[in-house]
Design a protein around this motif. Sequence first.
Motif, short mmCIF file in Angstrom:
data_model
loop_
_atom_site.label_atom_id
_atom_site.label_comp_id
_atom_site.label_asym_id
_atom_site.label_seq_id
_atom_site.Cartn_x
_atom_site.Cartn_y
_atom_site.Cartn_z
N SER A 59 76.16 41.21 29.18
CA SER A 59 77.10 40.67 30.17
C SER A 59 76.37 40.41 31.48
O SER A 59 75.62 41.25 31.98
N THR A 62 79.68 40.15 35.53
CA THR A 62 80.76 41.11 35.67
C THR A 62 81.39 41.07 37.05
O THR A 62 82.62 41.08 37.19
N GLN A 77 91.70 38.28 30.79
CA GLN A 77 91.02 38.78 29.61
C GLN A 77 89.65 38.11 29.57
O GLN A 77 89.52 36.92 29.87
N THR A 78 88.62 38.88 29.26
CA THR A 78 87.27 38.34 29.37
C THR A 78 86.34 38.89 28.30
O THR A 78 86.53 40.00 27.81
N GLY A 79 85.36 38.08 27.94
CA GLY A 79 84.36 38.50 26.97
C GLY A 79 83.08 37.73 27.19
O GLY A 79 82.97 36.87 28.07
N LEU A 82 79.53 41.63 25.62
CA LEU A 82 79.99 43.02 25.72
C LEU A 82 79.46 43.80 24.52
O LEU A 82 79.84 43.55 23.38
N GLN A 87 80.43 49.04 29.54
CA GLN A 87 80.74 47.73 30.10
C GLN A 87 82.25 47.49 30.11
O GLN A 87 82.79 46.94 31.08
N LEU A 88 82.91 47.90 29.05
CA LEU A 88 84.35 47.74 28.98
C LEU A 88 85.04 48.59 30.04
O LEU A 88 85.98 48.12 30.70
N LEU A 91 84.74 46.89 33.44
CA LEU A 91 85.65 45.77 33.60
C LEU A 91 87.09 46.25 33.79
O LEU A 91 87.80 45.79 34.69
N ILE A 96 90.31 44.28 35.09
CA ILE A 96 90.45 43.39 33.94
C ILE A 96 91.50 43.97 32.99
O ILE A 96 91.48 45.16 32.67
N CYS A 99 89.62 43.20 27.28
CA CYS A 99 88.23 42.82 26.98
C CYS A 99 88.19 42.15 25.61
O CYS A 99 88.83 42.61 24.67
N LYS A 123 94.03 46.95 25.20
CA LYS A 123 92.91 46.62 26.07
C LYS A 123 91.81 45.81 25.38
O LYS A 123 90.83 45.44 26.03
#
Length: 241
Positions: A59, A62, A77-79, A82, A87-88, A91, A96, A99, A123
């Motif tokens: 990633s 971020t 929502q993001t990816g 990862l 990292q999750l 975020l 966020i 994920c 999540k």
Amino acid sequence: MIFPAIDLMDGGCVRLLKGDFGQRTNYDLDPVKVAQGYAASGAEWVHVVDLDGAKNGQSSQTELIIEIAKDAGLKVQTGGGLRELSQLHRLINGGIERCVIGSLAVTNPQMVKFWLSELGPEKIVIALDINIDKDGVPRPATKGWTEASPQSLWSILDLYAGSGLKTILVTDIGRDGVQSGSNVELYEQIMADYPTLDLITSGGVGTLKHVKELKMLNPHGIIIGKALYEGNFTVEQAIKC
């Protein structure tokens, strides 16, 4: 629900054609302002992809993505890249909402199942980006769409039975960025065969007619990217059509 998409490379907004990093279009747009515009048009969510992270397996953006979440007034929502639970956590702690896990969902389902149990299914979204092979079988691609999996979409989904998985995102790579219409038949089959999963569709939307066709399936969400950048229609029109 409409999910406008923001794809990021080098801190800017881009779009790829069929997932090909060699066919990249750059847009002179500020990602935060784009997200704020989507919010002003009535969007509740935005789908943000770190394409640098997807390509490099790490990633990369971020802080920018967290800035979007803080300043846009949208659920994010993001990816993209990862690979670690830390990292999750970074975020999610940064605001966020969800994920998106792509390659690892295919290559290491046991780890992703653990993440589901640790963070809760609300999540995590599993993203399965597929190519249709010569026999008509949808097969996921990994590592930013650069490598093909020998497994089918169906075998991957079956692996997650009983895991608590709630939301999946399926992209037909061959239609991504083409704006020629979505793979409605594939999405219809997914919803029929896996009725307990919330499906987010992605790839191919170019007109409001395409949006209406997907809405007839009543999926959990519809991701729209290039058509919005190109001004084919607005988020508000997509929501209302």
